[in-house]
Design a protein around this motif. Structure first.
Motif, short mmCIF file in Angstrom:
data_model
loop_
_atom_site.label_atom_id
_atom_site.label_comp_id
_atom_site.label_asym_id
_atom_site.label_seq_id
_atom_site.Cartn_x
_atom_site.Cartn_y
_atom_site.Cartn_z
N ALA A 182 0.87 -1.14 0.15
CA ALA A 182 -0.13 0.04 -0.17
C ALA A 182 0.99 1.42 -0.02
CB ALA A 182 -0.94 -0.05 1.19
N PHE A 183 0.72 1.95 -0.94
CA PHE A 183 1.29 3.30 -1.03
C PHE A 183 0.39 4.33 -0.76
CE2 PHE A 183 3.78 0.03 -3.54
CZ PHE A 183 5.03 0.34 -2.97
N ALA A 184 -0.75 4.35 -0.55
CA ALA A 184 -1.84 5.20 -0.32
C ALA A 184 -2.66 4.77 0.64
CB ALA A 184 -2.27 5.77 -1.62
N GLY A 185 -3.48 5.78 1.04
CA GLY A 185 -4.89 5.16 1.88
C GLY A 185 -4.70 5.62 3.36
N ASP A 186 -5.71 5.54 4.12
CA ASP A 186 -5.58 5.65 5.26
C ASP A 186 -5.53 4.34 6.13
OD1 ASP A 186 -8.43 4.73 6.62
OD2 ASP A 186 -8.97 6.19 4.67
N PRO A 187 -5.11 4.06 7.18
CA PRO A 187 -4.97 2.71 7.91
C PRO A 187 -6.09 1.76 7.90
CG PRO A 187 -3.60 4.36 9.28
CD PRO A 187 -4.44 5.06 8.22
N GLY A 188 -7.32 2.55 8.05
CA GLY A 188 -8.55 1.49 8.12
C GLY A 188 -8.85 1.22 7.02
N ARG A 189 -8.88 1.91 5.81
CA ARG A 189 -9.00 1.39 4.58
C ARG A 189 -8.18 0.41 3.88
NH1 ARG A 189 -9.15 4.86 -1.11
NH2 ARG A 189 -9.72 3.19 -2.71
N ILE A 190 -7.07 0.64 4.24
CA ILE A 190 -5.92 -0.34 3.78
C ILE A 190 -6.10 -1.67 4.51
CG2 ILE A 190 -3.21 -0.95 4.19
CD1 ILE A 190 -2.65 2.21 3.96
#
Length: 272
Positions: free
Chosen positions: A107-115
């Motif tokens: 994952a190179f983007a996104g907030d922790p919850g979405r990841i």
């Protein structure tokens, strides 16, 4: 819940990024001649083979005919929008065609919850294939602790971690973090080496400036000894000295040097 392979994986693989621009037949020939049990492939390499007239459905047969297994398929990029989603879809489609030992994700983007949710969903979509998340200090999953949180959140038997030696040390991790609990989440140990270069960003170092295991300044022996002391079962090993300079050399030369240096560090660490 501890990760476990559904089948016996290739114990020693030549990682995909050792040969970013090499023709598929050269990859197979070099890996087989040097005695590797498996190879890695990226989605780009699969497309390149297709463009050279090799149908995607032919790849598993050609790999098997070379006496190899497909150890790892890369890369699903979590939370990536735009055209990348089409590449992600192709990687997932290829899982069923190629039946790799594992598929890698990052994952190179996104907030922790979405990841965390996307990683869990990826694991659920492919319950028969190990899905291993690769942490990198310059990504949105920065260290081993963060990767272990994703595995715990997924809660599926196929959720796992790629333990890359460069990312491990460059993320500030200490060998004491490698304990039996952590290793139960590890699907593969990736080896290479680097030496500090002042002013060079970590992403550039990792993607362009690696070298063979034991040739740089990382504590490879301490890293491997800790794994040997802590692991119930030794994870598979993939070797990936990602280097623009090494890509200028013949692949069979690189493959031989990868094998020799890897065997030496494994012997030094009493892993062989």
């Amino acid at each position: 819940m501890s990760f476990a392979y559904p089948n016996s994986p290739a114990p020693l693989a030549l990682g995909a990024i050792c040969f970013r621009d090499r023709p598929f037949p050269q990859i197979l020939a070099a890996a087989a001649a040097s005695g590797f049990s498996g190879i890695g492939l990226t989605v780009g390499q699969c497309v390149s083979a297709l463009e050279r007239g090799i149908a995607l459905e032919e790849l598993p047969e050609r790999i098997a005919d070379a006496g190899l297994a497909l150890a790892e398929l890369e890369l699903v990029r979590l939370c990536d929008e735009g055209p990348t989603r089409y590449a992600n879809g192709l990687v997932e489609d290829l899982i069923g065609v190629l039946e790799p030992d594992r598929v890698h994700t990052a994952a190179f983007a996104g907030d922790p919850g979405r990841i965390a949710d996307e990683f869990a969903a990826l694991c659920r979509r492919h319950p028969d294939t190990p899905v291993a998340v690769e942490f990198m200090p310059y990504s949105a999953v920065r260290d081993l602790a963060s990767a272990r949180q994703l595995v715990a959140h997924a809660g599926t038997p196929n959720a796992a971690i790629v333990l890359d030696i460069v990312h491990f040390f460059r993320s500030g991790s200490a060998v004491e973090e490698i304990d039996p609990d952590a290793l139960r989440d590890v699907a593969v140990v990736q080896l290479s080496d680097v030496s500090a270069r002042p002013g060079v960003p970590l992403a550039r170092e990792a993607r362009h400036l690696r070298t063979y295991p034991g040739r740089g300044s990382l504590d490879t022996a301490g890293f491997l000894r800790r794994i040997r002391e802590s692991a119930e079962h030794l994870p598979p090993i993939s070797v990936e000295p990602i280097s623009d300079a090494l890509e200028c050399l013949p692949l069979d030369v690189v493959s031989e040097e990868v094998m020799f240096t890897t065997l030496r560090v494994l012997e030094q660490s009493k892993l062989r």
